[in-house]
Design a protein around this motif. Structure first.
Motif, PDB file in Angstrom:
ATOM      1  N   VAL A 124      84.339  29.217   0.632  1.00 32.76           N
ATOM      2  CA  VAL A 124      84.613  29.385  -0.801  1.00 32.76           C
ATOM      3  C   VAL A 124      84.453  28.030  -1.480  1.00 32.76           C
ATOM      4  CG1 VAL A 124      86.329  30.006  -2.517  1.00 32.76           C
ATOM      5  CG2 VAL A 124      86.192  31.268  -0.362  1.00 32.76           C
ATOM      6  N   PRO A 125      83.617  27.981  -2.500  1.00 33.58           N
ATOM      7  CA  PRO A 125      83.492  26.688  -3.193  1.00 33.58           C
ATOM      8  C   PRO A 125      84.799  26.328  -3.892  1.00 33.58           C
ATOM      9  CG  PRO A 125      82.301  28.422  -4.352  1.00 33.58           C
ATOM     10  CD  PRO A 125      82.810  29.033  -3.076  1.00 33.58           C
ATOM     11  N   VAL A 126      85.177  25.085  -3.802  1.00 32.36           N
ATOM     12  CA  VAL A 126      86.430  24.644  -4.419  1.00 32.36           C
ATOM     13  C   VAL A 126      86.169  24.347  -5.884  1.00 32.36           C
ATOM     14  CG1 VAL A 126      88.245  22.912  -4.375  1.00 32.36           C
ATOM     15  CG2 VAL A 126      87.206  23.698  -2.249  1.00 32.36           C
ATOM     16  N   VAL A 127      86.954  24.968  -6.723  1.00 27.28           N
ATOM     17  CA  VAL A 127      86.816  24.699  -8.157  1.00 27.28           C
ATOM     18  C   VAL A 127      87.721  23.538  -8.526  1.00 27.28           C
ATOM     19  CG1 VAL A 127      87.050  25.668 -10.456  1.00 27.28           C
ATOM     20  CG2 VAL A 127      86.337  27.135  -8.567  1.00 27.28           C
ATOM     21  N   ARG A 128      87.098  22.448  -9.004  1.00 26.87           N
ATOM     22  CA  ARG A 128      87.909  21.292  -9.404  1.00 26.87           C
ATOM     23  C   ARG A 128      88.054  21.277 -10.928  1.00 26.87           C
ATOM     24  NH1 ARG A 128      88.271  17.897  -5.182  1.00 26.87           N
ATOM     25  NH2 ARG A 128      86.642  18.015  -3.609  1.00 26.87           N
ATOM     26  N   PRO A 129      89.228  20.969 -11.389  1.00 26.59           N
ATOM     27  CA  PRO A 129      89.362  20.830 -12.839  1.00 26.59           C
ATOM     28  C   PRO A 129      88.523  19.666 -13.321  1.00 26.59           C
ATOM     29  CG  PRO A 129      91.343  20.058 -11.735  1.00 26.59           C
ATOM     30  CD  PRO A 129      90.455  20.647 -10.670  1.00 26.59           C
ATOM     31  N   ARG A 130      87.887  19.884 -14.479  1.00 30.15           N
ATOM     32  CA  ARG A 130      87.110  18.777 -15.041  1.00 30.15           C
ATOM     33  C   ARG A 130      88.054  17.692 -15.555  1.00 30.15           C
ATOM     34  NH1 ARG A 130      82.998  21.950 -18.734  1.00 30.15           N
ATOM     35  NH2 ARG A 130      84.183  23.713 -17.933  1.00 30.15           N
ATOM     36  N   GLY A 131      87.601  16.446 -15.548  1.00 29.36           N
ATOM     37  CA  GLY A 131      88.408  15.343 -16.058  1.00 29.36           C
ATOM     38  C   GLY A 131      89.340  14.827 -14.987  1.00 29.36           C
ATOM     39  N   ARG A 132      90.340  14.041 -15.409  1.00 29.45           N
ATOM     40  CA  ARG A 132      91.244  13.430 -14.442  1.00 29.45           C
ATOM     41  C   ARG A 132      92.105  14.472 -13.783  1.00 29.45           C
ATOM     42  NH1 ARG A 132      92.483   9.095 -18.758  1.00 29.45           N
ATOM     43  NH2 ARG A 132      93.339  10.959 -19.656  1.00 29.45           N
ATOM     44  N   ALA A 133      92.447  14.201 -12.544  1.00 28.40           N
ATOM     45  CA  ALA A 133      93.267  15.156 -11.813  1.00 28.40           C
ATOM     46  C   ALA A 133      94.683  15.191 -12.385  1.00 28.40           C
ATOM     47  CB  ALA A 133      93.299  14.793 -10.342  1.00 28.40           C
ATOM     48  N   THR A 134      95.281  14.031 -12.521  1.00 29.24           N
ATOM     49  CA  THR A 134      96.601  13.988 -13.139  1.00 29.24           C
ATOM     50  C   THR A 134      96.499  13.201 -14.432  1.00 29.24           C
ATOM     51  OG1 THR A 134      97.060  12.066 -11.785  1.00 29.24           O
ATOM     52  CG2 THR A 134      97.966  14.174 -11.057  1.00 29.24           C
ATOM     53  N   ARG A 135      97.024  13.789 -15.503  1.00 25.68           N
ATOM     54  CA  ARG A 135      96.889  13.125 -16.800  1.00 25.68           C
ATOM     55  C   ARG A 135      98.104  12.258 -17.074  1.00 25.68           C
ATOM     56  NH1 ARG A 135      95.869  16.692 -21.392  1.00 25.68           N
ATOM     57  NH2 ARG A 135      95.615  14.657 -22.316  1.00 25.68           N
ATOM     58  N   TRP A 136      97.821  11.125 -17.726  1.00 23.97           N
ATOM     59  CA  TRP A 136      98.912  10.217 -18.077  1.00 23.97           C
ATOM     60  C   TRP A 136      99.572  10.734 -19.350  1.00 23.97           C
ATOM     61  CZ3 TRP A 136      99.240   6.458 -22.240  1.00 23.97           C
ATOM     62  CH2 TRP A 136     100.331   5.579 -22.105  1.00 23.97           C
ATOM     63  N   LEU A 137     100.855  10.991 -19.250  1.00 26.72           N
ATOM     64  CA  LEU A 137     101.546  11.594 -20.389  1.00 26.72           C
ATOM     65  C   LEU A 137     102.347  10.584 -21.191  1.00 26.72           C
ATOM     66  CD1 LEU A 137     102.698  14.927 -18.743  1.00 26.72           C
ATOM     67  CD2 LEU A 137     100.755  14.537 -20.237  1.00 26.72           C
ATOM     68  N   GLY A 138     102.244   9.323 -20.821  1.00 27.49           N
ATOM     69  CA  GLY A 138     103.005   8.298 -21.532  1.00 27.49           C
ATOM     70  C   GLY A 138     102.638   8.198 -22.996  1.00 27.49           C
ATOM     71  N   GLY A 139     101.416   8.595 -23.335  1.00 25.58           N
ATOM     72  CA  GLY A 139     100.966   8.517 -24.731  1.00 25.58           C
ATOM     73  C   GLY A 139     101.881   9.280 -25.670  1.00 25.58           C
ATOM     74  N   ASP A 140     102.390  10.430 -25.198  1.00 27.66           N
ATOM     75  CA  ASP A 140     103.301  11.218 -26.019  1.00 27.66           C
ATOM     76  C   ASP A 140     104.509  10.413 -26.455  1.00 27.66           C
ATOM     77  OD1 ASP A 140     101.738  13.345 -26.013  1.00 27.66           O
ATOM     78  OD2 ASP A 140     103.026  14.644 -24.789  1.00 27.66           O
ATOM     79  N   GLY A 141     105.096   9.723 -25.469  1.00 24.83           N
ATOM     80  CA  GLY A 141     106.295   8.934 -25.765  1.00 24.83           C
ATOM     81  C   GLY A 141     105.994   7.810 -26.732  1.00 24.83           C
ATOM     82  N   ALA A 142     104.879   7.113 -26.489  1.00 21.94           N
ATOM     83  CA  ALA A 142     104.517   5.998 -27.361  1.00 21.94           C
ATOM     84  C   ALA A 142     104.274   6.495 -28.779  1.00 21.94           C
ATOM     85  CB  ALA A 142     103.264   5.309 -26.811  1.00 21.94           C
ATOM     86  N   PHE A 143     103.569   7.616 -28.874  1.00 19.25           N
ATOM     87  CA  PHE A 143     103.264   8.181 -30.180  1.00 19.25           C
ATOM     88  C   PHE A 143     104.553   8.510 -30.929  1.00 19.25           C
ATOM     89  CE2 PHE A 143     102.061  11.903 -32.795  1.00 19.25           C
ATOM     90  CZ  PHE A 143     101.165  11.248 -33.625  1.00 19.25           C
ATOM     91  N   ARG A 144     105.492   9.079 -30.165  1.00 18.13           N
ATOM     92  CA  ARG A 144     106.756   9.444 -30.784  1.00 18.13           C
ATOM     93  C   ARG A 144     107.486   8.227 -31.337  1.00 18.13           C
ATOM     94  NH1 ARG A 144     111.532  12.936 -28.057  1.00 18.13           N
ATOM     95  NH2 ARG A 144     112.916  11.367 -28.915  1.00 18.13           N
ATOM     96  N   VAL A 145     107.502   7.167 -30.535  1.00 17.33           N
ATOM     97  CA  VAL A 145     108.176   5.944 -30.983  1.00 17.33           C
ATOM     98  C   VAL A 145     107.524   5.432 -32.259  1.00 17.33           C
ATOM     99  CG1 VAL A 145     108.576   3.513 -30.421  1.00 17.33           C
ATOM    100  CG2 VAL A 145     108.968   5.291 -28.688  1.00 17.33           C
TER     101      VAL A 145
END
Lengths: 332, 281
Positions: A9-30
């Protein structure tokens, strides 16, 4: 995806980075929180600043004593005498309110009509040009309005002022507000200049509001045999009444605080409330602009800060009342 | 509707008169003769002959873009609001050419009501919505309005549902109620004709049925012309059906008009047959 035994079975990989950096949310909020805080801090700091600067005068004469007289006579101030307070500011409050009132009475109907014309009656190719012209009115610097007011508007208003004095001025009771003689510099002239200055603000906002009314209401009214005017009233004006109030408040805010153009045409009479709108007077902002560079009498400069403080209060109170009215209208 | 007589106008190149001699011809209320319309350079309708009789519900069916709505809006001159719109040919109302001058058009629209695809009650009270057309005629006291407003709401089958909340905003009603309110608003001025432009396309099946029932109820008093996408609806409610199709240059043409049962069972034109049997459209 479940892989069956033996089948590739071909493995379907998500496009883009595997794990996304979510720190931007916090910075944006500040960042956005900090920016919002700046607004609050600024207004509080301003009030504190005005109070601190005016503190000496308030302590000397009493906090509310400025509101008890309508006579502003710095030359009568001494370092010791505290009563009567030579820095009465009622006439300035009156001046600010009456000039704004005149401006709104003159500007709102015209602005609403202009917006109605642009959105509903003007030929298509005229609409854009006319809109830009209205916006251009808002771009004229206020000192230019003042300059123009002195040399063009004041002479032009002479016959109108004279007419008001000789007609309405003769009417019992309300005549007081229109009594002559009329020399030019006046609450009336200031109100007219303010009207021209707030007109584009109100017209532009109304235009946007009118443009968002449902076309289906226009169709409904037209199909019932309404004339173009009747269609505009029921399908455009009526559903927009709350918005028109809101637009007017924006204009009112500008009118209450506008300084330089008013200072140039109001006459800067500071010794009492002039009962006639054809007479000279002063507003809270005009007296500050006019006197702060040469405030040499005892407590003079501090008293101007007191005027500034009350100007802020008046502007806030008027805004709150106006917003209440809009909210009540919107609830209907 | 067995042996009833029909006066039927047919697309120019075809004749299918089914009027029997036994009964008097029904009174033609709306008629177009050789109607052409253009939006700028685009011809939207070509030589359309339509007639709608009193006491009948006339349905106009056809695929999207075939000019059904244009035809409907030509009758009460709503298209006049579209820049570049013009028309030639005749539109007759009770045998008299419909007026074209501004004052005449306004008077015409008072005789010819309209119901739209989406309910469009004004953002005001239920009462004021129904009273709107009456107030356009002349100033009236509230007391003078109560009776005609109630009558209009009765006819639109809405009275029982709203009689206790006439002062509430019309926008608080459900979609089906709003559409019936719009119907009441049209009925209030006692029009002779009501044009319906897919009046149930935004309603659920039950609300749709309710509107269809109402149409059957007052068709004797008001001539109804309904444009519908829905062939079943045309078959259910109408007495006469007109089928339109895009012809040369995409201009809408009236292919066939006949008693509804005839049109659906024995279409005269091949194109009609193709359409109703679902071969295209």
């Amino acid at each position: 995806m479940t892989a069956q035994a033996g089948v590739d079975v071909p493995v379907v990989r998500p496009r883009g980075r595997a794990t996304r950096w979510l720190g931007g949310d916090g910075a944006f909020r500040v960042v956005v929180t900090a920016c919002s805080a700046v607004v609050l801090v600024t207004i509080v700091a301003m009030v504190i600043f005005l109070l601190v600067q005016g503190f000496d005068a308030m302590r000397h004469y009493g906090f509310f004593s400025f509101l008890t007289t309508a006579r502003w006579a710095p030359s009568e101030a001494t370092a010791t005498s505290a009563s009567p307070n030579p820095y009465g500011i009622l006439q300035f409050i009156y001046g600010t309110l009456i000039t704004s009132l005149i401006a709104m009475i003159l500007a709102v109907p015209v602005a609403v009509s202009v917006a109605l014309y642009i959105t509903n009656f003007a030929p298509l190719r005229l609409r854009r040009g006319l809109s830009s012209l209205v916006d251009l009115l808002a771009a004229v610097p206020s000192v230019v309005y003042g300059f123009w007011g002195i040399f063009a508007l004041l002479p032009a208003l002479k016959p109108i002022g004279g007419f008001l004095a000789s007609t309405l001025g003769k009417v019992p009771v309300i005549g007081v507000a229109f009594s002559g003689p009329y020399f030019g510099y006046s609450y009336f002239a200031a109100g007219v200049v303010l009207a021209i200055m707030v007109l584009p603000i109100i017209a532009a906002v109304c235009r946007e509001i009118f443009a968002t009314t449902a076309g289906s209401w226009k169709e409904a009214a037209t199909a019932l045999g309404a004339t173009r005017w009747e269609v505009a009233m029921v399908a455009v004006y009526r559903p927009s009444r709350t918005g028109i109030l809101g637009a007017s408040i924006l204009g009112l805010g500008r009118a209450l605080g506008e300084t330089i153009a008013v200072t140039m045409v109001i006459g800067n009479f500071v010794l009492s409330i002039n009962k006639s709108i054809l007479g000279q007077g002063a507003t809270m902002s005009s007296v500050i602009a006019n006197e702060f560079t040469e405030a040499v009498e005892p407590f003079h400069l501090q008293a101007l800060f007191v005027v500034g403080f009350w100007l802020l209060v008046v502007a806030l109170v008027v805004n709150i009342i106006a917003r209440r009215i809009v909210a009540a209208q919107a609830a209907l | 509707m067995s042996a009833e007589a029909f006066h039927i106008e047919v697309a120019s190149d075809m004749v299918a008169a089914v009027a029997s001699d036994a009964e008097p011809l029904p009174e033609i209320v709306v008629e177009t003769r050789g109607l052409d319309t253009w939006y700028g350079d685009f011809q939207a309708l070509r030589k359309v002959n339509l007639s709608a009789a009193k006491g009948r519900i006339t349905a106009i069916i056809g695929p999207s873009g075939c000019g059904k709505s244009t035809l409907l809006r030509a009758i009460n001159r709503m298209n006049d609001l579209v820049p570049g719109y013009r028309t030639s040919g005749e539109i007759l109302l009770e045998g008299v050419p419909a007026p074209t001058d501004p004052a005449g058009v306004i008077a015409l629209r008072r005789r010819v009501g309209m119901l739209f695809q989406r309910p469009n009650p004004f953002p005001m009270s239920i009462f004021d919505n129904v009273a709107y057309g009456l107030r356009l005629e002349r100033r009236r006291s509230r007391r003078d309005l109560e009776e005609p407003v109630e009558r209009a709401l009765q006819r639109a089958g809405l009275w029982e549902e709203v009689k206790d909340r006439l002062e509430r905003s019309a926008l608080g009603l459900s979609g089906g109620q709003q559409q019936r309110l719009c119907l009441a608003r049209s009925l209030a001025v006692e029009p002779q004709v009501i044009l319906m432009d897919e009046p149930t396309s935004s309603l659920d099946p039950i609300a749709t049925l309710r509107v269809e029932e109402l149409m059957r109820e007052f068709r004797d008093e008001v001539t109804i012309i309904i444009v519908t996408h829905n062939m079943q609806q045309a078959a259910r409610v109408s007495d006469v059906t007109a089928f339109m199709l895009m012809g040369e240059g995409r201009a809408g043409e009236l292919v066939e008009i006949n008693r509804t049962r005839e049109l659906f069972n024995r279409p005269q034109d091949r194109r009609t047959e193709d359409y109703i049997t679902g071969r295209f459209g």
